[in-house]
Design a protein around this motif. Structure first.
Motif, PDB file in Angstrom:
ATOM      1  N   ASP A  79       0.857  -1.181   0.000  1.00  9.62           N
ATOM      2  CA  ASP A  79       0.000   0.000   0.000  1.00  9.62           C
ATOM      3  C   ASP A  79       0.896   1.235   0.000  1.00  9.62           C
ATOM      4  N   GLU A  80       0.961   1.920  -1.145  1.00  7.87           N
ATOM      5  CA  GLU A  80       1.831   3.093  -1.267  1.00  7.87           C
ATOM      6  C   GLU A  80       1.505   4.153  -0.220  1.00  7.87           C
ATOM      7  N   ALA A  81       0.240   4.242   0.203  1.00  8.86           N
ATOM      8  CA  ALA A  81      -0.156   5.247   1.185  1.00  8.86           C
ATOM      9  C   ALA A  81       0.542   5.018   2.526  1.00  8.86           C
ATOM     10  N   ASP A  82       0.991   3.776   2.790  1.00 12.58           N
ATOM     11  CA  ASP A  82       1.715   3.500   4.036  1.00 12.58           C
ATOM     12  C   ASP A  82       2.948   4.385   4.170  1.00 12.58           C
ATOM     13  N   LYS A  83       3.629   4.647   3.076  1.00 12.55           N
ATOM     14  CA  LYS A  83       4.801   5.527   3.111  1.00 12.55           C
ATOM     15  C   LYS A  83       4.402   6.909   3.610  1.00 12.55           C
ATOM     16  N   PHE A  84       3.301   7.400   3.121  1.00 10.06           N
ATOM     17  CA  PHE A  84       2.856   8.743   3.466  1.00 10.06           C
ATOM     18  C   PHE A  84       2.284   8.819   4.879  1.00 10.06           C
ATOM     19  N   ALA A  85       1.881   7.697   5.438  1.00 10.63           N
ATOM     20  CA  ALA A  85       1.406   7.667   6.823  1.00 10.63           C
ATOM     21  C   ALA A  85       2.568   7.810   7.803  1.00 10.63           C
ATOM     22  N   HIS A  86       3.797   7.595   7.328  1.00  6.86           N
ATOM     23  CA  HIS A  86       4.985   7.643   8.177  1.00  6.86           C
ATOM     24  C   HIS A  86       5.834   8.889   7.971  1.00  6.86           C
ATOM     25  N   CYS A  87       5.295   9.892   7.285  1.00 11.67           N
ATOM     26  CA  CYS A  87       6.030  11.146   7.104  1.00 11.67           C
ATOM     27  C   CYS A  87       5.032  12.296   7.030  1.00 11.67           C
ATOM     28  N   SER A  88       5.544  13.501   7.163  1.00 11.95           N
ATOM     29  CA  SER A  88       4.703  14.691   7.092  1.00 11.95           C
ATOM     30  C   SER A  88       4.672  15.191   5.653  1.00 11.95           C
ATOM     31  N   TRP A  89       3.460  15.383   5.116  1.00  7.32           N
ATOM     32  CA  TRP A  89       3.310  15.855   3.745  1.00  7.32           C
ATOM     33  C   TRP A  89       2.012  16.633   3.616  1.00  7.32           C
ATOM     34  N   ARG A  90       1.879  17.311   2.488  1.00  7.46           N
ATOM     35  CA  ARG A  90       0.675  18.085   2.211  1.00  7.46           C
ATOM     36  C   ARG A  90       0.437  18.081   0.698  1.00  7.46           C
ATOM     37  N   ALA A  91      -0.777  18.411   0.310  1.00  6.85           N
ATOM     38  CA  ALA A  91      -1.077  18.553  -1.108  1.00  6.85           C
ATOM     39  C   ALA A  91      -0.539  19.912  -1.553  1.00  6.85           C
ATOM     40  N   GLY A  92       0.281  19.904  -2.584  1.00  6.86           N
ATOM     41  CA  GLY A  92       0.886  21.136  -3.087  1.00  6.86           C
ATOM     42  C   GLY A  92       0.296  21.520  -4.432  1.00  6.86           C
ATOM     43  N   PRO A  93       1.075  22.252  -5.218  1.00  4.30           N
ATOM     44  CA  PRO A  93       0.603  22.659  -6.547  1.00  4.30           C
ATOM     45  C   PRO A  93       0.148  21.449  -7.364  1.00  4.30           C
ATOM     46  N   ASN A  94      -0.943  21.621  -8.077  1.00  2.66           N
ATOM     47  CA  ASN A  94      -1.531  20.569  -8.903  1.00  2.66           C
ATOM     48  C   ASN A  94      -1.839  19.304  -8.100  1.00  2.66           C
ATOM     49  N   GLU A  95      -2.098  19.497  -6.783  1.00  7.59           N
ATOM     50  CA  GLU A  95      -2.456  18.405  -5.866  1.00  7.59           C
ATOM     51  C   GLU A  95      -1.347  17.363  -5.694  1.00  7.59           C
ATOM     52  N   MET A  96      -0.107  17.715  -6.037  1.00 10.60           N
ATOM     53  CA  MET A  96       1.003  16.782  -5.864  1.00 10.60           C
ATOM     54  C   MET A  96       1.383  16.686  -4.395  1.00 10.60           C
ATOM     55  N   PRO A  97       1.721  15.463  -3.913  1.00  7.45           N
ATOM     56  CA  PRO A  97       2.160  15.295  -2.534  1.00  7.45           C
ATOM     57  C   PRO A  97       3.530  15.961  -2.345  1.00  7.45           C
ATOM     58  N   ILE A  98       3.616  16.890  -1.392  1.00  5.01           N
ATOM     59  CA  ILE A  98       4.860  17.590  -1.090  1.00  5.01           C
ATOM     60  C   ILE A  98       5.335  17.137   0.283  1.00  5.01           C
ATOM     61  N   LEU A  99       6.562  16.634   0.347  1.00  2.09           N
ATOM     62  CA  LEU A  99       7.142  16.170   1.611  1.00  2.09           C
ATOM     63  C   LEU A  99       7.613  17.385   2.401  1.00  2.09           C
ATOM     64  N   ASP A 100       7.063  17.565   3.604  1.00  2.00           N
ATOM     65  CA  ASP A 100       7.387  18.739   4.417  1.00  2.00           C
ATOM     66  C   ASP A 100       8.860  18.800   4.812  1.00  2.00           C
ATOM     67  N   GLU A 101       9.529  17.653   4.921  1.00  4.49           N
ATOM     68  CA  GLU A 101      10.926  17.628   5.359  1.00  4.49           C
ATOM     69  C   GLU A 101      11.927  17.864   4.233  1.00  4.49           C
ATOM     70  N   ALA A 102      11.478  17.884   2.986  1.00  2.00           N
ATOM     71  CA  ALA A 102      12.403  18.095   1.862  1.00  2.00           C
ATOM     72  C   ALA A 102      13.065  19.458   1.996  1.00  2.00           C
ATOM     73  N   ILE A 103      14.348  19.533   1.621  1.00  2.00           N
ATOM     74  CA  ILE A 103      15.056  20.812   1.728  1.00  2.00           C
ATOM     75  C   ILE A 103      14.799  21.700   0.509  1.00  2.00           C
ATOM     76  N   ALA A 104      14.236  21.130  -0.537  1.00  2.00           N
ATOM     77  CA  ALA A 104      13.814  21.873  -1.728  1.00  2.00           C
ATOM     78  C   ALA A 104      12.917  20.939  -2.535  1.00  2.00           C
ATOM     79  N   TRP A 105      12.074  21.508  -3.370  1.00  2.00           N
ATOM     80  CA  TRP A 105      11.200  20.687  -4.216  1.00  2.00           C
ATOM     81  C   TRP A 105      10.699  21.515  -5.393  1.00  2.00           C
ATOM     82  N   PHE A 106      10.239  20.801  -6.416  1.00  2.00           N
ATOM     83  CA  PHE A 106       9.511  21.446  -7.503  1.00  2.00           C
ATOM     84  C   PHE A 106       8.467  20.473  -8.034  1.00  2.00           C
ATOM     85  N   VAL A 107       7.417  21.031  -8.592  1.00  4.82           N
ATOM     86  CA  VAL A 107       6.388  20.261  -9.283  1.00  4.82           C
ATOM     87  C   VAL A 107       6.568  20.540 -10.758  1.00  4.82           C
TER      88      VAL A 107
END
Length: 179
Positions: A79-107
């Motif tokens: 279950d891919e969602a299990d990964k997301f249950a173990h980290c902090s994330w939010r829906a970002g631009p275009n509803e993409m999952p954004i990992l809150d702990e990332a030091i940088a990101w882009f969509v």
């Protein structure tokens, strides 16, 4: 190829409201104008399958101290969602999952994709992103020496290693020169 030491990234996407993500080590900038970036995922990855049904991908840069986050996204789960249950994330631009702990990101919008051996390369065109005011050391492949690849190498490739190898990976470059 083992002598090349590059940064690793976590790529996330979502389809039908279900987040998916995986750790990748094959990625590079492909164009400056217009900007584009290539991410390459194992064809067997659930994230690769989800990416084929999505219009966007989120690419996350990790810091060297985030080995645990990299390990979380390195393995496949039922279950891919299990990964997301173990980290902090939010829906970002275009509803993409954004990992809150990332030091940088882009969509990026998926512009093209192509099958390459046992992987699929996605060319993405950035549409939104975030970078910090100050930079941290980026997580590199050599920082994850204990991780096993997520799939077996094809039998047609034969790797020859020198008998005495001082480092598992090659030279790492920074803005200040070789490390």
């Amino acid at each position: 190829m083992a002598m090349l030491d590059g940064p690793v990234f976590v790529v996330t996407t979502q389809t039908e409201g279900h987040p998916s993500g995986c750790l990748i080590s094959f990625a590079t900038q492909t164009s400056v104008r217009p900007p584009s970036f290539m991410v390459v995922m194992p064809r067997s990855s659930a994230t690769c399958d989800a990416a084929r049904r999505s219009e966007h991908l989120a690419v996350h840069v990790l810091a060297q101290h985030q080995v645990a986050l990299a390990e979380l996204f390195d393995g496949e789960t039922d279950d891919e969602a299990d990964k997301f249950a173990h980290c902090s994330w939010r829906a970002g631009p275009n509803e993409m999952p954004i990992l809150d702990e990332a030091i940088a990101w882009f969509v990026g919008r998926i512009a093209h994709w192509i099958d390459i051996g046992d992987h699929v390369a996605y060319i993405v065109e950035p549409v939104a992103g975030w970078v910090p005011d100050a930079y941290e050391d980026v997580l590199y492949l050599s920082d994850l020496d204990d991780l096993e690849p997520g799939h077996e190498a094809p039998e047609r490739f034969v790797l020859h290693k020198p008998a005495a190898e001082p480092r598992k990976y090659g030279i790492r470059f920074t803005l200040d020169g070789p490390v």
